[in-house]
Design a protein around this motif. Structure first.
Motif, PDB file in Angstrom:
ATOM      1  N   TYR A   9      -3.842   1.542 -11.319  1.00  0.00           N
ATOM      2  CA  TYR A   9      -4.685   0.649 -10.524  1.00  0.00           C
ATOM      3  C   TYR A   9      -5.005  -0.580 -11.378  1.00  0.00           C
ATOM      4  O   TYR A   9      -5.785  -0.492 -12.327  1.00  0.00           O
ATOM      5  CB  TYR A   9      -5.977   1.346 -10.104  1.00  0.00           C
TER       6      TYR A   9
ATOM      7  N   TRP B   1      -7.297  -1.382  -1.509  1.00  0.00           N
ATOM      8  CA  TRP B   1      -6.160  -1.488  -2.412  1.00  0.00           C
ATOM      9  C   TRP B   1      -4.871  -1.657  -1.607  1.00  0.00           C
ATOM     10  O   TRP B   1      -4.727  -1.095  -0.527  1.00  0.00           O
ATOM     11  CB  TRP B   1      -6.012  -0.226  -3.268  1.00  0.00           C
TER      12      TRP B   1
ATOM     13  N   ASN C 272      -6.270  -4.548  -6.190  1.00  0.00           N
ATOM     14  CA  ASN C 272      -7.361  -4.641  -5.224  1.00  0.00           C
ATOM     15  C   ASN C 272      -7.183  -5.862  -4.321  1.00  0.00           C
ATOM     16  O   ASN C 272      -6.696  -6.913  -4.732  1.00  0.00           O
ATOM     17  CB  ASN C 272      -8.716  -4.701  -5.931  1.00  0.00           C
TER      18      ASN C 272
END
Length: 521
Positions: free
Chosen positions: A274, A199, A186
């Motif tokens: 992520y 992102w 992020n």
């Protein structure tokens, strides 16, 4: 009608349209809005009568811009595969490990044509930049990217019913064929002036697999079966009324392979990763936006959850505050308690305003259903520090302890690093591992050859020496702790004796004072 006559008619129509556009522009610029606005619908009808083309716009983000449009992404892939031979301006991206090192894509403000069942269509790519000349106190938006599709209105049914479905299906097929997994992180918010993109990413090329993971074979197979079963359970999750997601808590000492296991999970399922850095998230609203902006088939990771934010002690702090209020009511140590409370607040001040409630909603609340086929992984070295509400079943569905290296784990590492399945020194290693705590990372480091041509037996002997040193270090540490504990107990004992002596002297003095006050000699 001859071709010359048709060309002349087309030129006249184009001239008429141009004149109308110019007249309307002048009218709009020099007359008040109260007079211009009522005439807009009539002008549009007049323009549509002369202008036979239909224009469809596909924006990069749907609605309020929370989620990237799946249609835009599919069209982008479709046009990238078909525009390299037509567009005059192209963007070049360097991609590794593919048949072609350079991938060409259509640049902004570029136009290409496409033919479908005899229908001619025009695609255009453009970028709309917001007005940044004026000063504004609102967050700055990114440039808005769009695709435009233009076609003759007589082909409306063919385009809307057949062609658009063809483009989306082709784009999705190209995405599956060219899918390359990515590792996302992020983007840190700077406190208000931030753009739409949340992102940034690089290619995910971690080589870890479950075959190379040093853990108990039965637990390993159990985890593999659980992951594969999750990836095939779309209909089951819909049937039971739950969001298609699953949580995993990985806990254990540092160096036990938590990050490696995450990479192995992503490689097994072919998911993107992520890596969410909570300290870079401004507040709960931004946390929700980050969740929405993650794609399906992904692993959302929060490593060292106990260190990311001061989320674990919030309920304990509330309890301490209630106790402090009770003490204040009794009038005991008010000033001291106030100073302690101020120090605690100063120590716990963080730039991020993410709360435990916001994180729980991120994992298992209404917003967690915005997306599908998503795995959420927490890692921690100190599971006892985490709030029970954070790791309960239903949020973190499976708790996996990764502990110190066992003999079974050692055999996996020996196979990976030395290509050995048995050796006479294995018995010694087994005995040492049963008596000594050493992480898989330390075992692997000692097994790894340190010089070209170093033989396998030397590596095993180095591991045995390291285990013996660790055992001796642990023994010395235990003796030191034992001595410190003994000294502390002796000090406490001396202190108690002294307090008892002071108590006896105080009692004797009180008795003497009482006798004297009563006049007894």
């Amino acid at each position: 009608m001859t071709a010359a006559m048709m060309g002349e008619v087309a030129a006249q129509v184009a001239s008429a349209i141009g004149g109308l556009m110019f007249a309307y522009t002048m009218f709009r610029n020099y007359f008040p809005h109260e007079l211009v606005d009522p005439l807009k619908p009539y002008f549009q009808k007049l323009l549509n009568f002369f202008y036979p083309y239909i224009h469809i716009t596909f924006s990069e983000y749907d609605g309020d811009g929370f989620e990237r449009s799946a249609a835009y992404a599919a069209i982008q892939r479709y046009l990238n595969a078909n525009s390299a031979s037509q567009a005059r301006r192209l963007k070049a991206n360097v991609v590794h490990d593919t048949d072609s090192d350079v991938v060409l894509t259509m640049a902004e403000s570029e136009e290409v044509t496409d033919d479908f069942n005899g229908v001619r269509l025009w695609w255009s790519s453009y970028k709309i930049s917001p007005n940044r000349q004026s000063i504004s106190f609102y967050p700055r938006e990114d440039d808005r990217r769009e695709f435009g599709l233009t076609f003759h209105r007589r082909h409306r049914d063919a385009v809307t019913k057949l062609y658009l479905k063809h483009v989306l299906d082709e784009g999705k097929a190209i995405a599956v064929k060219e899918r390359r997994r990515k590792l996302y992180t992020n983007i840190k918010s700077d406190g208000g002036w931030y753009g739409r993109r949340l992102w940034s990413h690089v290619l995910f090329e971690h080589p870890a697999t479950f075959d190379s993971l040093a853990m108990d074979p039965y637990k390993k197979q159990e985890l593999i079966d659980d992951l594969i079963n999750f990836s095939k359970s779309k209909d089951y999750y819909a049937k039971i009324g739950k969001a298609w997601k699953r949580g995993y808590l990985l806990y254990g000492p540092p160096g036990t392979g938590k990050s490696t296991m995450i990479a192995a999970m992503a490689n097994l399922l072919n998911y993107d990763v992520y890596d969410l850095e909570l300290t870079s998230v401004k507040d709960n609203t931004e946390l929700r936006k980050l969740l929405i902006d993650t794609a399906g088939k992904s692993v959302v990771v929060i490593e060292d959850i106990d260190c990311s934010l001061d989320l674990t002690g919030q309920r304990e702090s509330k309890k301490e505050e209630d106790e402090d209020k009770d003490k204040d009511k009794d009038g005991k140590n008010k000033d001291v308690e106030k100073i302690k409370d101020s120090v605690k607040k100063m120590e716990k001040e963080k730039p991020s305003q993410v709360t435990l409630s916001g994180l729980l909603n991120f994992i298992d609340g209404l917003w967690s259903a915005c997306g599908k086929e998503r795995i959420i992984v927490f890692t921690t070295n100190h599971v006892e520090k985490l709030d029970p509400a954070l790791i309960r079943r239903g949020r973190m569905d499976k708790h996996i302890e990764l502990s110190y290296c066992t003999f079974k784990g050692f055999k996996v590492l020996a196979k990976n690093y030395l290509d050995m399945e048995s050796h006479e020194l294995f018995a010694t290693v087994r005995q040492q591992l049963e008596e000594t705590k050493m992480t898989p990372a330390d075992v692997a480091e000692n097994l790894m050859p340190k010089a070209a041509g170093e033989d396998k037996e030397t590596c095993l002997k180095r591991l045995i020496t390291a285990l013996e040193d660790a055992k001796e270090e642990a023994r010395l540490k235990a003796e030191k702790e034992k001595e410190e504990k003994k000294e502390k107990e002796e000090k406490n004992s001396d202190k108690d004796d002294k307090n008892n002596e002071n108590g006896v002297e105080s009692d004797q003095s009180n008795v003497a004072n009482g006798v004297e006050e009563n006049g007894v000699i």
